[in-house]
Structures are given as C-alpha cells and as structure tokens.
Design a protein around this motif. Structure first.
Motif, mmCIF file in Angstrom:
data_model
loop_
_atom_site.group_PDB
_atom_site.id
_atom_site.type_symbol
_atom_site.label_atom_id
_atom_site.label_comp_id
_atom_site.label_asym_id
_atom_site.label_seq_id
_atom_site.Cartn_x
_atom_site.Cartn_y
_atom_site.Cartn_z
ATOM 1 N N TRP A 126 35.519 -8.813 3.587
ATOM 2 C CA TRP A 126 35.529 -9.298 4.971
ATOM 3 C C TRP A 126 34.834 -8.303 5.895
ATOM 4 O O TRP A 126 34.167 -8.692 6.856
ATOM 5 C CB TRP A 126 36.966 -9.527 5.450
ATOM 6 C CG TRP A 126 37.443 -10.932 5.277
ATOM 7 C CD1 TRP A 126 38.509 -11.352 4.552
ATOM 8 C CD2 TRP A 126 36.879 -12.115 5.856
ATOM 9 N NE1 TRP A 126 38.630 -12.726 4.626
ATOM 10 C CE2 TRP A 126 37.643 -13.218 5.421
ATOM 11 C CE3 TRP A 126 35.792 -12.360 6.682
ATOM 12 C CZ2 TRP A 126 37.371 -14.529 5.794
ATOM 13 C CZ3 TRP A 126 35.509 -13.664 7.062
ATOM 14 C CH2 TRP A 126 36.294 -14.731 6.618
ATOM 15 N N GLU A 127 35.003 -7.020 5.606
ATOM 16 C CA GLU A 127 34.367 -5.997 6.431
ATOM 17 C C GLU A 127 32.847 -6.130 6.377
ATOM 18 O O GLU A 127 32.152 -5.934 7.383
ATOM 19 C CB GLU A 127 34.802 -4.610 5.956
ATOM 20 C CG GLU A 127 34.294 -3.462 6.805
ATOM 21 C CD GLU A 127 34.839 -3.462 8.213
ATOM 22 O OE1 GLU A 127 34.175 -2.894 9.099
ATOM 23 O OE2 GLU A 127 35.919 -4.049 8.439
ATOM 24 N N GLN A 176 40.456 -18.596 3.290
ATOM 25 C CA GLN A 176 39.801 -17.343 3.638
ATOM 26 C C GLN A 176 40.582 -16.121 3.168
ATOM 27 O O GLN A 176 40.026 -15.037 3.023
ATOM 28 C CB GLN A 176 39.587 -17.276 5.140
ATOM 29 C CG GLN A 176 38.673 -18.375 5.664
ATOM 30 C CD GLN A 176 38.470 -18.297 7.162
ATOM 31 O OE1 GLN A 176 38.711 -17.276 7.783
ATOM 32 N NE2 GLN A 176 38.018 -19.390 7.754
ATOM 33 N N ARG A 177 41.879 -16.295 2.909
ATOM 34 C CA ARG A 177 42.668 -15.159 2.442
ATOM 35 C C ARG A 177 42.353 -14.791 1.001
ATOM 36 O O ARG A 177 42.800 -13.757 0.514
ATOM 37 C CB ARG A 177 44.157 -15.488 2.574
ATOM 38 C CG ARG A 177 44.602 -15.628 4.026
ATOM 39 C CD ARG A 177 46.047 -16.028 4.117
ATOM 40 N NE ARG A 177 46.451 -16.226 5.508
ATOM 41 C CZ ARG A 177 47.622 -16.737 5.878
ATOM 42 N NH1 ARG A 177 48.483 -17.106 4.957
ATOM 43 N NH2 ARG A 177 47.912 -16.885 7.157
ATOM 44 N N ALA A 178 41.586 -15.625 0.317
ATOM 45 C CA ALA A 178 41.167 -15.284 -1.043
ATOM 46 C C ALA A 178 40.116 -14.178 -1.044
ATOM 47 O O ALA A 178 39.849 -13.580 -2.084
ATOM 48 C CB ALA A 178 40.619 -16.529 -1.743
ATOM 49 N N ILE A 179 39.527 -13.902 0.124
ATOM 50 C CA ILE A 179 38.484 -12.873 0.221
ATOM 51 C C ILE A 179 39.142 -11.525 0.498
ATOM 52 O O ILE A 179 39.867 -11.379 1.485
ATOM 53 C CB ILE A 179 37.486 -13.214 1.341
ATOM 54 C CG1 ILE A 179 36.844 -14.583 1.076
ATOM 55 C CG2 ILE A 179 36.415 -12.151 1.460
ATOM 56 C CD1 ILE A 179 35.919 -15.043 2.182
ATOM 57 N N PRO A 180 38.914 -10.503 -0.332
ATOM 58 C CA PRO A 180 39.505 -9.177 -0.091
ATOM 59 C C PRO A 180 39.022 -8.582 1.236
ATOM 60 O O PRO A 180 37.941 -8.906 1.734
ATOM 61 C CB PRO A 180 39.005 -8.343 -1.285
ATOM 62 C CG PRO A 180 38.623 -9.341 -2.332
ATOM 63 C CD PRO A 180 38.142 -10.552 -1.581
ATOM 64 N N HIS A 195 31.206 -16.192 9.995
ATOM 65 C CA HIS A 195 31.302 -17.630 10.287
ATOM 66 C C HIS A 195 30.929 -18.466 9.073
ATOM 67 O O HIS A 195 31.355 -19.622 8.940
ATOM 68 C CB HIS A 195 30.385 -17.981 11.467
ATOM 69 C CG HIS A 195 28.930 -17.768 11.191
ATOM 70 N ND1 HIS A 195 28.101 -18.772 10.748
ATOM 71 C CD2 HIS A 195 28.151 -16.653 11.287
ATOM 72 C CE1 HIS A 195 26.880 -18.296 10.575
ATOM 73 N NE2 HIS A 195 26.884 -17.011 10.909
ATOM 74 N N LEU A 196 30.138 -17.913 8.169
ATOM 75 C CA LEU A 196 29.740 -18.656 6.970
ATOM 76 C C LEU A 196 30.906 -18.832 6.001
ATOM 77 O O LEU A 196 30.877 -19.716 5.145
ATOM 78 C CB LEU A 196 28.598 -17.939 6.259
ATOM 79 C CG LEU A 196 27.259 -17.899 7.004
ATOM 80 C CD1 LEU A 196 26.267 -17.024 6.262
ATOM 81 C CD2 LEU A 196 26.708 -19.302 7.187
ATOM 82 N N MET A 197 31.925 -17.977 6.127
ATOM 83 C CA MET A 197 33.077 -18.079 5.232
ATOM 84 C C MET A 197 34.105 -19.078 5.727
ATOM 85 O O MET A 197 35.035 -19.429 5.010
ATOM 86 C CB MET A 197 33.750 -16.705 5.071
ATOM 87 C CG MET A 197 32.841 -15.686 4.398
ATOM 88 S SD MET A 197 32.251 -16.226 2.777
ATOM 89 C CE MET A 197 30.544 -16.673 3.169
#
Length: 799
Positions: free
Chosen positions: A247-248, A239-243, A257-259
C-alpha cells in the motif's frame, strides 16, 4: 447545469448535518415548505430577478433537504444501540455473517447481522462487528473457518462504538456509523459457539459468498506469490488483502485509486462485453429485430451490474454504474445525453440512497475526478491527438485533486502522472481482464499469465516511489484555502483553445494559480518563545505525548502496537503531518513495554529524528534505528526556546533493565516553562515514586501530571500525589481497559488533591498550552463534538 448545483446543495446539506454536535429535531424541516412555495410562485413570474431569486430559494431548499434527510437517517441508526449496562457482559446471539471475514495471524474480524438475542432482557443492535481470537489455553486448536452467508450461534461480549479521538486522525466512530455498525466486541471462546446453517438463500448473501469463494480460490492458487492480494483487490474489492508495505508503494506513487474497483474497471468490463456482444449480434443476423448497439448496451450493463455486486458496491462503483444505467436508458429512448447533468443526477442519487457516503474520501475523489475530466474534454476548440488528450486529462486530475488530497491526507504524489501513465494501461487493459476471466472455473491459469505483468508494474512503481521527491507532505491547510484553491483550479482548467499553455484562450487563467498559493503559504500557528504546547494523544491503552516549543519538537512515547498495526502509523504520524511537523528533534521511549514503544519503528522510518533517549536495551531494534541514541539518565537536561527539560529518573538504567523491571526503569521527564510545568513519569510504581521523593524532592512539584502507569493502583502513592500537587491530572487510558485503569481509589486520591482530571478514553486527545502565565486546557472530543459521540459527563450533557 442547474441539477449539478442543486445536487451539490443536497450534498453540502448532508455534510453540514455531519458537523453538528447534536441532532436537530426533524419537525424543523417544515420550515422548508414556505420556501418551496415562494420558489414555485417566483418561478412562474417572467421577471429575470424573480427567476434568480427562485433558483436561490431552490438551492436553499435542497440544502435543507440534504440536512434533514441525513438527520432522519442518523436518528434511525442511533436508535439502534447497545445500552451501557450490557457492555462487557456475555450475550448469546444468532445471526448471519453478511460479508467476507478479514483474517490476521491469530484472529479474524467480521460483521454479524443479529437475528435473535437468546440472553434474556439483552438488547443488541441489528449489525455488530466481532473479532474472534485464537484460544491460547487450547494449544493447537485453530480458529473456525467462517464464510459469508453462514448462520451462527455465538457468545459475545460487546461495547458501544468507540475509537481514538485526535486532530487530523480518522474518526473511527464515524466510520462505524457509516457502515451501520452499532456495537463492536469479540467472540467468547467455548463450546457454545456453533454453526447453525452453512448457506443462506438471501440474494445479498449469495454475492458475498461468491466474493468470499473467489478470494479463497485466489489465495490458494497464488499462495506463494507476494502480489496475490493485489489481484484479489482488483477482482472482489478486498483492499485489506494488500499488505501495508505494498500500500505504501501505491500511496507514494499516487496509484492507490487503481486498487479500489472504480469506474474505469466497471467501464472497461462493460465496454469489452459491449464490443463482443455487438460483433456476435451482427454476425447472427438479428440486427433487424433488435439493433445490435442496443443489444450490446444491455449486455454490457448486465455484466457491469454483476461486477458491481461482486466488487462490493463501493461509492466509485455506484457512481459508475448509475451513470451507465442513465446513459443506457437515455440511448434506448433515443435521447441525447450530456455528461455533467448525468453526473449531477448520479451525485444526488448516491447521497439520497446513502447519506453516509459523504464521509468516505472515495466519494469526493471519485466525483471530483469525473467532474475534472468533463471539464477538460468539453468546450475545447479544434482536435487534439489521443496522446495530447491523455496528457491533458492526467494533468487536470493531478492538479485538480491537489486541494482535496491535501486536506484529506496531507500528502500528494508528485510522480503520480508518470506512475499512472505506466500503471493504468497495464492494470486496466491487461491485468484486470485476465484476473476477471480467471474467476471462471478452468481458466485459473490466466492468473499466472497476468502475474508477470503485475510483477513488472510493481517493480517500476517501487522504483518511482523510492525517488527522493516522490511525495509532497505538508500541514493540513485551512478549509477556506482549499475552497479558494478548488475555484482556482477550475479557473485554470477552463477551455483555452489549442495547446496546454495557461495563457492560451480564456483570458487571465493564470489567476487560478494565485488562488492556490494559500494552500502552501498559510502555515499553522506556532508557540512563542518560552511557551510549551503539549498534546496527550488518545492512543487507547498506552501513552504518547507531543511537546512543542517555538523551534523544537519532542515525542515522549509512541503508543501501543496491536496486531499487524500500531498507533505510530495510524495516530501519531497523521497528527504530526497535519500539524506540519516534519522532523523530531528528540524522541523519548520511556521503557520497552509495547503500549509505550509499539509505534516507534513506524515513526522512525517515516520522520527524521535527531536524538533518541530510551530506557531500553542497547541492542533493541528501536535503539538501532537512530544513530544518536543513548540511555535515559537522571541529570540530563537541556533548554529549548526558553523551556527547560530535565530527566529525573532512572539513575541506573542498565541495572534496572537487567532485573527486568521495565516499568521501574521508565524515563521520568520534567518540563518547566515560565507559565507552568509538567511531569511525565511513564509507568513507574510506588517504589520508584518513593525514591524520587528522596532525591528529587521539591523538583517533582508540577502544574500538570501525566498520571503514572495509567492510574494503576500500584502507582500514585499518597505521598507522591501530595508532593507533585498537580493542578491537572491526565489519565492516558483505553476505553473499558481490561486492566481496570484508572482505579477508582486513584481517581479519588487526585480528586482529594483538588486536581482537575482528564481522561483520554472520555476526552480524546488532551491539548494543553502553557501561555501568558496560565495553562489553557482543551480536549478533542469537546472541540470536535459530533452527535454520534458518547457523552461522558454532566458538563458534556449540558453542552
């Protein structure tokens, strides 16, 4: 039904243990033995009363079992610790990188399983967390490329687990304990660091290496695509690959929750494999030897296990996989399966295997969502269409998770049902299958097929998230209100016959709405007129202070920026939201140094701010973010609710800024109440202190002093300390500050003045209330003491 109740008792026992300030002795568990015997004897009797008492006693036994089982696990983890004497010293260790490293622009972070300590007499925990920073002295030398499963020899400097301690803010030390990380630190730059082995044969490392390889392959293949991190998270759970800005979007639309690779993803993959295997098995004519349905179930289960290992085996994945295993085993044994008992067994199994899972928000949200679905789809009279069933489930999940989301995050997406109706089908049925197939060599092009669907979905979610009423934010509700609302939601969702109306079917279901009203109508306590509530937040090596009167709030400084994050986002905003503070009447940024101004922009983009006073240049981005902004200037003063605020320094802010004397340009704020006063001097040094003594004089005397420049030796002159003469001196400092703050000489100076000392690194947030002619002082580490927190003083040890 009973297994669900007993499983909940075990879970509540684990939660109860995690609220304790000290660990209990395990021998107290023998007290459960007579209760077990009494329950067994009563269960043999045929009287209804004895059966009820027996079940109650079994509930108590399971509660105690969860409590002591978690206590045993805690004692084992806490026994593996780093001694204080080895903090900050060079230690040479060898070990293996157990999972995927996380990369930032100038550093990387990874966990490390220690196999051998080469430094004599040093004792290092079995699992540590390390950061490796680029060596600024060796320009052009890149960080080494580390992958999961490699064995390394490293020279490290470590410290015991430590994080900021503030109300409404994630307990980082608890998170480290949950992950069994018992020390953190960094790799020392030098020639002694060496890769010893590029591959470890342990099966666990095999799957982590595969995850790492898939992530690297996706990053390379999608290097120019902004949503590449989303596809990586959907496949390998990183999940940390998402900026943070993406995420906002997910947070505001209630689709985060889908991520997280969840039960829906696991079930989808297993279901697709089941259908394919079922079709193939029947076509090859082997159904007489083994029924096609049983063969297909086993194929689906095997693939689900592989996907779970590939996804990192988080709590939602465990829940889905364990449920699937139980269902498959029951089907093979020709047994009927009821969902709620299965969910109860899985709940118990997850917590027995990992008592620390109850710390994770995903644990509660995952199990609660499945329980709500079971509640909605069971016991309904008549048939309903697929669309009606889908709407009912979305309604139930949105309404049912409301209390949990409020107590966990203090915000809820109001457009979640619409956003999920758009995102779930596309992500679950199109994007995830294509992304998973793209992990097969030669099928990478499927990522480019999936990407346009993702791009359109993200555009829709972004538009929904920007709607004015996309989210609801409020104060953190009290626990009793959350419990009442949870009961009310269950009452409201009881079977009611055809239709969705709350008045249909089961009588008086509308009472569930009344049970939820305290969530919104019970507000946090506020200061009375003339009172001041002051909170010195624990932001590490930096400063941030929240000052509240009856109807106004002022924020003095915004803490540090670190890497791609800042304390505004992860400390100050959660605190403000939890306290129900939705606007700031005034913000003061004392000066431009990043440890005082680092979180400002994050706050200004999230909280409406009336006026900004700052000792920073007029063209600074922070100044530009607030229309009503001006220099901090001595003589500026105002009254709020019977409390007086006055700026004492600087006299000439522009002159000081032109001379690049940022510390000496700090805003000095004096706040006076009928019950005492407080002085906030920023980072001024002894030269500015001498000037203040000349032109402010007796105005400096204060009941409370936020010690200037974090207790640096260059501040807090003897004359200044004598003139202020604080009853309380508060040091805002980071744990094991690399600047050596606070200096021992300065500590002694305040002790000689008979000031009571508080330190944010030892005490966490310092909470002061100027009320009823006195000053009440509390600290968050004392109020929220947990057994995994370090004890810092003799008084703490006595507690």
């Amino acid at each position: 039904m009973l297994i669900g109740i007993y499983s909940l008792a075990f879970v509540f026992g684990a939660v109860w243990l995690l609220q304790q300030p000290v660990l209990p002795e395990i021998y107290w568990a023998i007290g459960l033995i007579p209760i077990v015997l009494a329950a067994l004897i009563l269960s043999r009797l045929q009287f209804r009363f004895s059966v009820l008492v027996s079940r109650f006693l079994l509930f108590v036994v399971m509660l105690g079992a969860g409590f002591f089982w978690t206590a045993l696990s805690a004692q084992m983890r806490l026994a593996d610790s780093l001694s204080h004497e080895w903090e900050g010293k060079d230690i040479v260790v060898t070990g293996v990188v157990p999972d995927m490293p996380q990369f930032a622009r100038y550093s990387m972070r990874f966990r490390f399983d220690v196999e051998q300590v080469l430094t004599p007499d040093a004792v290092v925990p079995a699992r540590i967390q390390l950061s490796w920073y680029r060596d600024n002295k060796r320009k052009g030398v890149a960080l080494p490329h580390i992958t999961a499963g490699e064995r390394w020899r490293l020279t490290v400097r470590l410290k015991r687990p430590h994080g900021s301690a503030n109300p409404h803010v994630l307990d980082y030390e608890a998170r480290l304990l949950e992950r069994n990380v018992r020390a953190t630190g960094y790799v020392r730059a030098g020639q002694d660091n060496e890769r010893l082995e590029a591959w470890n044969s342990d099966p666990h490392y095999f799957f982590e290496r595969k995850r790492d390889g898939i992530r690297s392959h996706f990053q390379h293949y999608l290097a120019e695509y902004p949503y590449a991190g989303v596809l990586i998270a959907l496949v390998v759970g990183d999940q940390r690959a998402i900026p943070s800005e993406q995420w906002e979007i997910f947070t505001r639309t209630g689709t985060s929750h889908l991520m997280a690779i969840s039960g829906s993803h696991i079930t989808l993959v297993a279901g697709l494999v089941f259908l394919l295997a079922y079709w193939v098995w029947r076509r090859v004519g082997l159904a007489l030897w083994l029924p096609a349905r049983k063969f297909a179930l086993m194929c689906g289960l095997i693939v689900a296990i592989g996907y779970a290992l590939l996804a990192g085996f988080a709590v939602p994945v465990k829940r889905a996989l364990f449920m699937m295993i139980i269902i498959v085993v029951a089907f093979w044994g020709n047994q009927r399966v009821r969902t709620l008992p299965v969910l109860g067994w899985v709940l118990l199994l997850v917590v027995v295997l990992d008592p620390w899972s109850v710390i994770a928000p995903g644990f509660w949200l995952s199990f609660a969502a499945v329980a709500l679905i079971c509640l909605v789809v069971s016991g309904r009279i008549g048939r309903s269409s697929a669309v009606t069933g889908w709407v009912r489930i979305q309604w139930a999940i949105t309404l049912g998770l409301f209390p949990l989301l409020l107590i966990l995050f203090q915000q809820i997406s109001l457009i979640s049902p619409v956003a999920n109706a758009v995102a779930i089908p596309v992500i679950t049925l199109v994007i995830v299958p294509l992304a998973l197939l793209a992990t097969i060599p030669g099928l990478e092009f499927l990522l480019l097929v999936a990407y346009p669907f993702l791009q359109i979905t993200m555009a829709v979610l972004q538009w929904l998230g920007e709607l004015p009423l996309a989210t609801w934010q409020q104060h953190a509700p009290p626990l009793w209100a959350v419990i009442a609302a949870t009961i009310g939601v269950k009452w409201l969702l009881l079977p009611g016959g055809p239709g969705l109306g709350v008045s249909a079917g089961f009588p008086a279901r509308w009472l569930g709405i009344l049970a939820g009203l305290p969530l919104f109508l019970v507000f946090p306590e506020k200061p009375a007129a003339g009172e001041l509530w002051l909170t010195v937040l624990d932001v590490g090596q930096g400063l941030s202070v929240v000052l509240r009167t009856r109807n106004h709030t002022l924020l003095y400084d915004t803490g540090p920026k670190y890497g791609d994050s800042d304390s505004g986002k992860y400390v100050i905003l959660p605190f403000l939201r939890g306290e129900g503070i939705q606007t700031l009447d005034r913000m003061i940024v004392s000066h431009a140094d990043s440890d005082h101004s680092g979180g400002a922009l994050s706050i200004l983009t999230s909280v409406k701010t009336g006026t900004l006073l700052a000792s920073i240049a007029a063209d600074h981005p922070i100044r530009q973010a607030v229309p009503d902004n001006r220099y901090c200037l001595a003589g500026d003063s105002w009254w709020w609710d019977g409390v007086h605020f006055e700026i004492l320094h600087p006299l000439e802010p522009e002159f000081l800024l032109q001379k690049r004397k940022t510390n000496e340009s700090s805003c000095v704020l004096k706040v006076t109440t009928p019950h005492g006063s407080v002085l906030l001097p920023g980072d001024i040094g002894q030269k500015t202190e001498a000037s203040l003594l000349q032109y402010a004089g007796t105005s400096l005397a204060s009941s409370v002093l936020i010690v200037p420049h974090h207790g640096s030796r260059s501040s807090s002159s003897e004359a200044f300390v004598r003139q202020v003469d604080p009853g309380y001196a508060i040091f805002a400092v980071g744990y094991r500050s690399r600047f050596g703050h606070p200096h021992p000489e300065i500590i002694e100076r305040y002790q000689a003045q008979d000031s009571q000392l508080q330190r944010s690194d030892h005490d966490g947030a310092v909470l002061l209330r100027f009320v009823r002619g006195t000053i009440k002082v509390d600290t968050w580490r004392k109020l929220n003491r947990r057994f995994w927190h370090d004890k810092w003083s003799a008084a703490d040890e006595a507690d």
